[in-house]
Motif scaffolding. Structure first.
Motif, short mmCIF file in Angstrom:
data_model
loop_
_atom_site.label_atom_id
_atom_site.label_comp_id
_atom_site.label_asym_id
_atom_site.label_seq_id
_atom_site.Cartn_x
_atom_site.Cartn_y
_atom_site.Cartn_z
N MET A 1 46.23 21.53 40.40
CA MET A 1 45.61 22.67 39.72
C MET A 1 45.01 23.60 40.77
SD MET A 1 42.42 22.98 37.05
CE MET A 1 43.25 22.28 35.66
N ALA A 2 45.24 24.88 40.59
CA ALA A 2 44.66 25.89 41.46
C ALA A 2 43.55 26.61 40.71
CB ALA A 2 45.73 26.87 41.90
N GLU A 3 42.54 27.04 41.44
CA GLU A 3 41.40 27.71 40.82
C GLU A 3 40.89 28.81 41.74
OE1 GLU A 3 36.89 26.37 39.95
OE2 GLU A 3 38.43 25.13 39.00
N ARG A 4 40.44 29.91 41.13
CA ARG A 4 39.86 31.01 41.91
C ARG A 4 38.83 31.73 41.05
NH1 ARG A 4 43.22 36.03 44.66
NH2 ARG A 4 41.41 37.29 45.19
N THR A 5 37.69 32.06 41.65
CA THR A 5 36.65 32.83 40.98
C THR A 5 36.69 34.25 41.52
OG1 THR A 5 35.29 30.86 40.72
CG2 THR A 5 34.18 32.99 40.49
N VAL A 6 36.70 35.23 40.62
CA VAL A 6 36.76 36.64 41.02
C VAL A 6 35.80 37.46 40.16
CG1 VAL A 6 39.14 36.55 41.86
CG2 VAL A 6 38.70 37.19 39.51
N LYS A 7 35.45 38.65 40.68
CA LYS A 7 34.64 39.60 39.90
C LYS A 7 35.57 40.66 39.33
CE LYS A 7 30.14 39.22 42.00
NZ LYS A 7 29.00 39.92 42.57
N ILE A 8 35.30 41.04 38.09
CA ILE A 8 36.09 42.07 37.41
C ILE A 8 35.72 43.44 38.01
CG2 ILE A 8 36.57 43.18 35.19
CD1 ILE A 8 37.29 40.37 34.76
N ALA A 9 36.72 44.15 38.51
CA ALA A 9 36.47 45.45 39.15
C ALA A 9 36.63 46.63 38.19
CB ALA A 9 37.42 45.64 40.33
N SER A 10 37.40 46.47 37.13
CA SER A 10 37.64 47.59 36.22
C SER A 10 36.34 48.06 35.58
CB SER A 10 38.62 47.18 35.11
OG SER A 10 39.89 46.92 35.66
N SER A 11 36.16 49.38 35.53
CA SER A 11 34.92 49.94 35.02
C SER A 11 34.67 49.61 33.55
CB SER A 11 34.89 51.45 35.25
OG SER A 11 36.02 52.07 34.67
N SER A 12 35.74 49.40 32.79
CA SER A 12 35.57 49.03 31.38
C SER A 12 35.61 47.52 31.17
CB SER A 12 36.67 49.68 30.52
OG SER A 12 37.93 49.14 30.83
N GLY A 13 35.66 46.76 32.26
CA GLY A 13 35.76 45.31 32.15
C GLY A 13 37.18 44.90 31.77
N LEU A 14 37.30 43.76 31.16
CA LEU A 14 38.62 43.26 30.77
C LEU A 14 38.87 43.59 29.30
CD1 LEU A 14 40.94 41.92 32.16
CD2 LEU A 14 39.96 39.70 31.65
N HIS A 15 38.96 44.89 29.02
CA HIS A 15 39.16 45.40 27.67
C HIS A 15 40.29 46.40 27.67
CE1 HIS A 15 35.48 43.46 26.37
NE2 HIS A 15 34.92 43.91 27.48
N ALA A 16 40.90 46.61 26.53
CA ALA A 16 41.94 47.61 26.30
C ALA A 16 43.00 47.63 27.39
CB ALA A 16 41.32 48.98 26.10
N ARG A 17 43.10 48.72 28.15
CA ARG A 17 44.16 48.88 29.14
C ARG A 17 44.14 47.78 30.21
NH1 ARG A 17 47.67 52.66 31.54
NH2 ARG A 17 47.61 52.57 33.81
N PRO A 18 43.00 47.48 30.83
CA PRO A 18 43.00 46.41 31.83
C PRO A 18 43.44 45.06 31.25
CG PRO A 18 41.03 47.73 32.08
CD PRO A 18 41.70 48.17 30.81
N ALA A 19 43.03 44.75 30.03
CA ALA A 19 43.43 43.48 29.40
C ALA A 19 44.94 43.45 29.17
CB ALA A 19 42.68 43.27 28.09
N SER A 20 45.51 44.57 28.76
CA SER A 20 46.94 44.65 28.52
C SER A 20 47.73 44.44 29.82
CB SER A 20 47.27 46.02 27.92
OG SER A 20 48.66 46.17 27.78
N ILE A 21 47.30 45.11 30.88
CA ILE A 21 47.97 44.96 32.19
C ILE A 21 47.86 43.52 32.67
CG2 ILE A 21 47.84 45.62 34.63
CD1 ILE A 21 46.87 48.41 33.61
N PHE A 22 46.67 42.94 32.55
CA PHE A 22 46.43 41.58 33.03
C PHE A 22 47.23 40.56 32.22
CE2 PHE A 22 44.13 37.56 33.09
CZ PHE A 22 44.09 37.32 34.45
N ALA A 23 47.23 40.70 30.89
CA ALA A 23 47.96 39.75 30.03
C ALA A 23 49.45 39.78 30.35
CB ALA A 23 47.72 40.06 28.55
N LYS A 24 49.99 40.97 30.54
CA LYS A 24 51.42 41.09 30.87
C LYS A 24 51.72 40.38 32.19
CE LYS A 24 55.15 44.37 31.35
NZ LYS A 24 55.57 45.06 32.51
N ALA A 25 50.88 40.62 33.20
CA ALA A 25 51.07 39.98 34.51
C ALA A 25 50.93 38.46 34.40
CB ALA A 25 50.08 40.54 35.52
N ALA A 26 49.99 38.00 33.61
CA ALA A 26 49.79 36.55 33.43
C ALA A 26 51.00 35.91 32.77
CB ALA A 26 48.52 36.29 32.62
N GLY A 27 51.59 36.60 31.81
CA GLY A 27 52.77 36.10 31.13
C GLY A 27 53.98 36.00 32.03
#
Length: 90
Positions: A1-27
């Motif tokens: 198992m790999a693990e990493r802790t990061v800080k959210i840089a997006s000004s709106s947090g992990l909502h709307a557009r950033p969440a969509s981009i991230f979910a697609k990349a995760a998939g």
């Protein structure tokens, strides 16, 4: 198992557009990846709806965990993505 802790840089947090981009990349990752706010419950990183339930805002720390082939590469790719302001990504 790999693990990493990061800080959210997006000004709106992990909502709307950033969440969509991230979910697609995760998939698109070869490993199964979860994300959680520090001290919270882990959710599937590829689910935009689950990402929105995290309530992760700008500057919040989140933990990425991945299992399976390519786990280390997956958490690094997704961690690097979260460290960018996805509100400004084209």
């Amino acid at each position: 198992m790999a693990e990493r802790t990061v800080k959210i840089a997006s000004s709106s947090g992990l909502h709307a557009r950033p969440a969509s981009i991230f979910a697609k990349a995760a998939g698109e990752q070869p490993a199964t990846v979860t994300i959680e706010k520090v001290g919270g419950n882990a959710v599937q990183a590829s689910s935009i709806l689950m990402l929105m339930t995290l309530g992760a805002g700008h500057g919040d720390e989140v933990v990425l965990r991945a299992e399976g082939e390519g786990a280390e590469e997956s958490v690094n790719a997704l961690g690097d993505l979260l460290e960018k302001d996805l509100d400004k990504e084209e």
